[in-house]
Design a protein around this motif. Structure first.
Motif, short mmCIF file in Angstrom:
data_model
loop_
_atom_site.label_atom_id
_atom_site.label_comp_id
_atom_site.label_asym_id
_atom_site.label_seq_id
_atom_site.Cartn_x
_atom_site.Cartn_y
_atom_site.Cartn_z
N THR A 1 6.76 0.43 0.50
CA THR A 1 7.85 0.59 1.34
C THR A 1 8.51 -0.86 1.59
O THR A 1 7.85 -1.93 1.22
CB THR A 1 7.45 0.88 2.60
N ASP B 1 9.71 5.08 -0.06
CA ASP B 1 8.59 5.95 0.28
C ASP B 1 8.10 6.48 -1.24
O ASP B 1 8.63 7.22 -2.01
CB ASP B 1 9.00 7.25 0.94
N ALA B 2 6.86 5.86 -1.62
CA ALA B 2 6.19 5.97 -2.84
C ALA B 2 6.88 5.99 -4.25
O ALA B 2 6.91 6.77 -5.01
CB ALA B 2 5.55 7.49 -2.73
N ASP C 1 0.64 -1.33 0.04
CA ASP C 1 0.09 -0.15 -0.22
C ASP C 1 0.91 1.32 0.13
O ASP C 1 0.35 2.30 -0.56
CB ASP C 1 -0.89 -0.09 1.36
N THR C 2 1.96 1.27 0.67
CA THR C 2 2.78 2.45 0.77
C THR C 2 4.10 2.37 -0.13
O THR C 2 4.97 3.02 -0.04
CB THR C 2 3.25 2.68 2.33
#
Length: 366
Positions: free
Chosen positions: A331, A352-353, A328-329
């Motif tokens: 990471t 991060d993204a 979802d992120t």
């Protein structure tokens, strides 16, 4: 950016650190990714840098570079591609056996893979560095790139040990550069392949600037532009390298397309070896055996991590296990290994993204 099959955080192939920054690479792109330390000690604020803005690539921004080594040294970010050939694979859904056989006859040349060079790092804030094409009197520079053959492959073509492997695809024990370490004008290249009777190969070059944007290797071993060191790694190829004082740390793992264990080895007093030869086994020590899982967690990158204690190392992985990632992120977690055995832990959030569409260098990540 060219299409990639997986999010960037699932295809990490190289790492280096300078100041408050981690620079990483994905082996499917022609770019480097920068993360910076956050207040919680993790790394994020991802920024993407297309290397076609910083150097001249023969296949342009969409050509795969297969970046396998990064090293921040002397104010530059050094980058090396695999220099390898690639045999086409049969498609899993191809029911035509003859067509699948014909596909495997094709050997692909990716000109961007032949890259070996450096780009200046400019400090835009304390501890925060950005790769640039030029910075004052410093400029990006690289070895001459060809469409069908690299300068390195040309030099190795007549080598009695390595010459027979130059025209063989990397996944078949052919030439495959994956390790990179730099000190001053000296560059070490670690080969994942070929492995010769259980010995991995490290090439040792002395670099000079030939002209603007051009690097060249000096003749250091007779007519050769490289020294050649063979190390008994028990049949494992080199996946990354990092200097630690006068020693060279080697991340070693399976060569070709094999699955198996990986180790960090220490080559004592490597910087003092100024002649080609086989390194005495007594100078090679095992620092750490890395956790092994089938089909996941392939160790690809190595960096020193002194704040975790003497001898602590950061290890990043290709094909990270599901428990390392948060889809979802975007990471991923990386291991911090303490060779003393006192501690084995995780660095925390690394990506991060990142995703498959990284931001431009002048954008902030979400």
């Amino acid at each position: 950016m060219r299409h990639v099959d997986d999010p960037l955080h699932k295809d990490l192939s190289a790492v280096t650190r300078i100041g408050e920054c981690l620079f990483l690479a994905c082996d499917e792109t022609a770019s480097v990714e920068r993360l910076q330390r956050l207040d919680d000690g993790c790394f994020g604020e991802h920024r993407h840098f297309a290397l076609s803005d910083l150097v001249d690539l023969p296949a342009g921004p969409d050509g795969e570079m297969d970046i396998e080594g990064l090293c921040a040294a002397n104010g530059f970010l050094w980058i090396v591609g695999s220099h390898s050939l690639k045999r086409c694979k049969p498609r899993k859904d191809d029911g035509d056996r003859e067509h699948a056989l014909q596909r495997m006859e094709r050997i692909q040349h990716e000109p961007n893979r032949y890259f070996l060079g450096r780009v200046p790092l400019a400090e835009e804030a304390p501890g925060l560095f950005v790769p640039v094409r030029s910075d004052g009197g410093r400029s990006s520079a690289w070895f001459k790139l060809g469409k069908k053959r690299s300068a390195l492959a040309k030099w190795l073509g007549g080598d009695p040990h390595l010459g027979p492997f130059v025209s063989i695809p990397s996944k078949e024990n052919g030439l495959d550069v994956e390790g990179l370490a730099v000190s001053g004008n000296r560059v070490w290249l670690g080969l994942r392949g070929p492995v010769l009777r259980g010995h991995a190969v490290v090439l040792d070059l002395q670099i000079k600037a030939k002209a603007e944007s051009r690097l060249k290797a000096r003749r250091v071993d007779g007519d050769r532009r490289y020294r050649k060191h063979l190390l008994d790694t028990r049949g494992l190829g080199i996946r990354d390298m990092r200097l630690d004082g006068d020693d060279l740390l080697l991340l070693v793992g399976p060569t070709m397309s094999l699955e198996g264990p990986a180790f960090v080895l220490r080559w004592r007093d490597a910087v003092h070896d100024d002649a080609s030869g086989v390194i005495a086994p007594g100078r090679i020590e095992t620092v750490a055996e890395l956790p092994y899982q089938l089909h996941v967690d392939h160790p690809e990158g190595l960096e020193l991590w002194p704040e975790a204690g003497p001898g602590a190392l950061l290890i990043i992985y290709d094909a990270p296990a599901p428990e390392r990632t948060d889809p979802d992120t975007f990471t991923v977690r990386a291991d911090v290994i303490c060779p003393s055995g006192a501690e084995t832990g995780f660095l925390g959030r690394l990506m991060d993204a990142a995703g498959t569409r990284p931001e431009r260098a002048d954008d902030q990540s979400q």
